[in-house]
Design a protein around this motif. Structure first.
Motif, PDB file in Angstrom:
ATOM      1  N   LEU A  12      -3.158  98.863  36.406  1.00  0.00           N
ATOM      2  CA  LEU A  12      -3.955  99.633  35.766  1.00  0.00           C
ATOM      3  C   LEU A  12      -2.901 100.943  34.448  1.00  0.00           C
ATOM      4  O   LEU A  12      -3.466 101.407  33.795  1.00  0.00           O
ATOM      5  CB  LEU A  12      -4.168 101.122  37.075  1.00  0.00           C
ATOM      6  N   VAL A  54      -3.029 101.546  31.283  1.00  0.00           N
ATOM      7  CA  VAL A  54      -3.380 103.108  30.672  1.00  0.00           C
ATOM      8  C   VAL A  54      -2.845 103.750  29.750  1.00  0.00           C
ATOM      9  O   VAL A  54      -2.275 104.547  28.748  1.00  0.00           O
ATOM     10  CB  VAL A  54      -3.837 103.658  31.866  1.00  0.00           C
ATOM     11  N   ILE A  77      -8.016  98.298  23.301  1.00  0.00           N
ATOM     12  CA  ILE A  77      -7.359  98.091  24.465  1.00  0.00           C
ATOM     13  C   ILE A  77      -8.286  97.604  25.812  1.00  0.00           C
ATOM     14  O   ILE A  77      -9.296  97.731  25.529  1.00  0.00           O
ATOM     15  CB  ILE A  77      -6.201  99.283  25.457  1.00  0.00           C
ATOM     16  N   GLY A 126      -7.539  96.802  28.552  1.00  0.00           N
ATOM     17  CA  GLY A 126      -8.292  97.100  30.256  1.00  0.00           C
ATOM     18  C   GLY A 126      -7.859  96.581  31.195  1.00  0.00           C
ATOM     19  O   GLY A 126      -8.020  95.680  30.881  1.00  0.00           O
ATOM     20  N   PRO A 127      -7.983  97.150  32.567  1.00  0.00           N
ATOM     21  CA  PRO A 127      -7.851  96.058  33.516  1.00  0.00           C
ATOM     22  C   PRO A 127      -9.261  95.086  34.123  1.00  0.00           C
ATOM     23  O   PRO A 127      -9.295  94.773  35.481  1.00  0.00           O
ATOM     24  CB  PRO A 127      -6.692  96.803  34.485  1.00  0.00           C
ATOM     25  N   TYR A 128     -10.557  95.527  33.230  1.00  0.00           N
ATOM     26  CA  TYR A 128     -10.987  95.313  33.984  1.00  0.00           C
ATOM     27  C   TYR A 128     -11.963  94.223  34.139  1.00  0.00           C
ATOM     28  O   TYR A 128     -13.544  94.336  33.815  1.00  0.00           O
ATOM     29  CB  TYR A 128     -12.464  96.490  34.334  1.00  0.00           C
ATOM     30  N   TYR A 188     -17.207 100.250  37.890  1.00  0.00           N
ATOM     31  CA  TYR A 188     -17.204  98.541  37.404  1.00  0.00           C
ATOM     32  C   TYR A 188     -17.597  97.348  39.103  1.00  0.00           C
ATOM     33  O   TYR A 188     -16.839  97.334  39.522  1.00  0.00           O
ATOM     34  CB  TYR A 188     -15.757  98.332  36.796  1.00  0.00           C
ATOM     35  N   TYR A 192     -15.071 108.111  33.160  1.00  0.00           N
ATOM     36  CA  TYR A 192     -14.059 107.476  33.779  1.00  0.00           C
ATOM     37  C   TYR A 192     -13.336 108.028  34.243  1.00  0.00           C
ATOM     38  O   TYR A 192     -12.756 108.328  32.963  1.00  0.00           O
ATOM     39  CB  TYR A 192     -14.571 105.889  33.022  1.00  0.00           C
ATOM     40  N   ILE A 219      -9.884 107.339  36.314  1.00  0.00           N
ATOM     41  CA  ILE A 219      -9.478 106.315  36.625  1.00  0.00           C
ATOM     42  C   ILE A 219      -8.453 106.850  38.473  1.00  0.00           C
ATOM     43  O   ILE A 219      -8.644 108.317  38.335  1.00  0.00           O
ATOM     44  CB  ILE A 219      -7.723 105.928  36.005  1.00  0.00           C
ATOM     45  N   ARG A 270     -11.365 109.128  31.419  1.00  0.00           N
ATOM     46  CA  ARG A 270     -11.402 109.078  30.489  1.00  0.00           C
ATOM     47  C   ARG A 270     -13.023 108.626  30.005  1.00  0.00           C
ATOM     48  O   ARG A 270     -13.463 108.794  30.362  1.00  0.00           O
ATOM     49  CB  ARG A 270     -11.429 107.230  30.271  1.00  0.00           C
ATOM     50  N   HIS A 279     -17.483 104.507  28.006  1.00  0.00           N
ATOM     51  CA  HIS A 279     -17.076 103.580  26.712  1.00  0.00           C
ATOM     52  C   HIS A 279     -17.873 102.625  27.228  1.00  0.00           C
ATOM     53  O   HIS A 279     -17.661 101.902  28.742  1.00  0.00           O
ATOM     54  CB  HIS A 279     -15.744 103.286  26.772  1.00  0.00           C
ATOM     55  N   HIS A 320     -16.771  98.404  26.771  1.00  0.00           N
ATOM     56  CA  HIS A 320     -16.225  97.493  26.291  1.00  0.00           C
ATOM     57  C   HIS A 320     -16.681  96.706  25.794  1.00  0.00           C
ATOM     58  O   HIS A 320     -17.445  95.875  26.739  1.00  0.00           O
ATOM     59  CB  HIS A 320     -15.452  97.066  27.601  1.00  0.00           C
ATOM     60  N   GLN A 336     -13.269  98.727  22.139  1.00  0.00           N
ATOM     61  CA  GLN A 336     -13.916  99.478  22.986  1.00  0.00           C
ATOM     62  C   GLN A 336     -14.687 101.072  22.125  1.00  0.00           C
ATOM     63  O   GLN A 336     -14.664 100.549  21.418  1.00  0.00           O
ATOM     64  CB  GLN A 336     -13.282 100.665  24.307  1.00  0.00           C
ATOM     65  N   ALA A 382      -6.104 107.659  28.611  1.00  0.00           N
ATOM     66  CA  ALA A 382      -5.235 105.349  28.132  1.00  0.00           C
ATOM     67  C   ALA A 382      -5.155 105.641  26.861  1.00  0.00           C
ATOM     68  O   ALA A 382      -4.835 104.922  25.925  1.00  0.00           O
ATOM     69  CB  ALA A 382      -6.563 104.739  28.448  1.00  0.00           C
TER      70      ALA A 382
HETATM   71  C1  MBD Z   1     -10.614 101.797  32.163  1.00  0.00           C
HETATM   72  O1  MBD Z   1     -11.952 101.593  32.400  1.00  0.00           O
HETATM   73  C2  MBD Z   1     -10.140 101.136  31.439  1.00  0.00           C
HETATM   74  O2  MBD Z   1     -11.056 101.112  30.310  1.00  0.00           O
HETATM   75  C3  MBD Z   1      -9.512 101.453  31.217  1.00  0.00           C
HETATM   76  C4  MBD Z   1      -8.379 101.412  29.873  1.00  0.00           C
HETATM   77  C5  MBD Z   1      -8.166 101.640  31.564  1.00  0.00           C
HETATM   78  C6  MBD Z   1      -8.511 102.245  33.358  1.00  0.00           C
HETATM   79  C7  MBD Z   1     -10.336 101.756  33.436  1.00  0.00           C
END
Ligand code: MBD
Ligand code: FE
Length: 283
Positions: A80, A84, A105, A107-109, A164, A198, A200, A219, A222, A224, A238, A252
């Motif tokens: 994360l 970010v 980017i 991201g982590p998901y 997510y 969103y 974090i 954030r 968005h 992805h 995104q 981010a």
């Molecule tokens: C997210 O949903 C995301 O898209 C990014 C880049 C970082 C943390 C959560």
């Protein structure tokens, strides 16, 4: 606690993101050329030394940093943190030469292997999925303007509560995750549910940094995507919704003007619709 009432925690979502990373992307430092490790580690450390001298960093501050770095690992929040605050520059450098659609980017998901759907499809979602329905449609072409038949469009996004699937409890495994195979003209028409802005996770180490520094954790809403086809470069990107208050101060730093959707009321009368076309660079 039942899965449905279990609350999302930074440590649980961090642990999932860390496991995901280890499964999909682990590249050992031993596979990085020694000259690069030497150069990059030395220059990053030089930047740290310069900061310490410039601002006369104290032992208390040094120890606060140590404690915080330890907790980032304990919370599983390195993916994360890096996605970010660092990934946007890596992406900028990696994709500087592309002519096609803008990336941003990952991201982590992201989770590979989401259920395959046809070119006209509805994303996997709960019967009572909350939110505003969104019809997302468009076409994949190459840089010469020709359709890319049967391009693969992977779409994943948060639900209306900002969570997510696979990274928060109580959500079906592939909820709001799909692999759409475009038709023979590269076209797709996907029904989904608009995600919310969103935040974090604020209850872990990244949240601690944010509150200690007086930043915010948001954030903008968005979608992805990964769009790919044989003999073309995969694009990770995104898409964002106009008017979102966080389009201008995404924590981010991943918003680009080319990635703003044009959202219109749906012709069906139910929710919104939007058209976004992708242009893929040759491999
Ligand atoms: C997210 O949903 C995301 O898209 C990014 C880049 C970082 C943390 C959560
Ligand atoms: Fe995201």
């Amino acid at each position: 606690m039942s899965a449905a009432t279990e609350t999302a925690t930074a440590a649980a979502s961090g642990a999932s993101a860390t496991e995901r990373f280890k499964t999909d992307k682990l590249v050992g430092v031993e596979n990085t050329p020694k000259e690069r490790v030497d150069l990059l580690a030395r220059e990053v450390l030089d930047a740290v030394y310069a900061t310490i001298r410039k601002h006369e960093v104290t032992y208390d501050e040094f120890n606060a940093l140590k404690a915080w770095l330890i907790s980032v690992g304990q919370d599983g929040e390195w993916p994360l943190f890096l996605d970010v605050w660092v990934e946007h520059v890596v992406e900028e450098v990696a994709n500087a030469d592309r002519e096609g659609s803008k990336g941003t980017i990952e991201g982590p998901y992201y989770v590979p292997g989401a259920p395959e759907l046809g070119a006209e499809a509805t994303m996997p979602m709960r019967e009572d999925e909350q939110g505003t329905p969104l019809l997302f449609q468009g076409q994949v072409t190459n840089v010469a303007g020709n359709p890319v038949p049967n391009a693969k469009v992977e779409l994943w996004h948060a639900d209306e509560a900002g969570f997510y699937s696979q990274f928060a409890p109580g959500i079906p495994e592939w909820n709001l995750r799909g692999t759409i195979i475009a038709d023979d003209e590269g076209r797709y028409r996907i029904n989904t549910m608009q995600p919310a802005p969103y935040q974090i996770p604020t209850d872990g180490s990244c949240g601690k940094l944010i509150s200690a520094a007086g930043w915010h954790a948001w954030r903008p809403a968005h979608l992805h995507l990964k769009v790919s086809a044989p003999e073309h470069q995969l694009i990770t990107t995104q898409l964002y919704f106009p008017g979102d208050p966080h389009n201008d101060d995404d924590i981010a730093s991943a918003v680009k003007p080319e990635l703003l959707l044009d959202i219109q009321p749906a012709e069906s009368g139910n929710g919104n619709q939007t058209t976004y076309d992708f242009v893929l660079d040759p491999a």
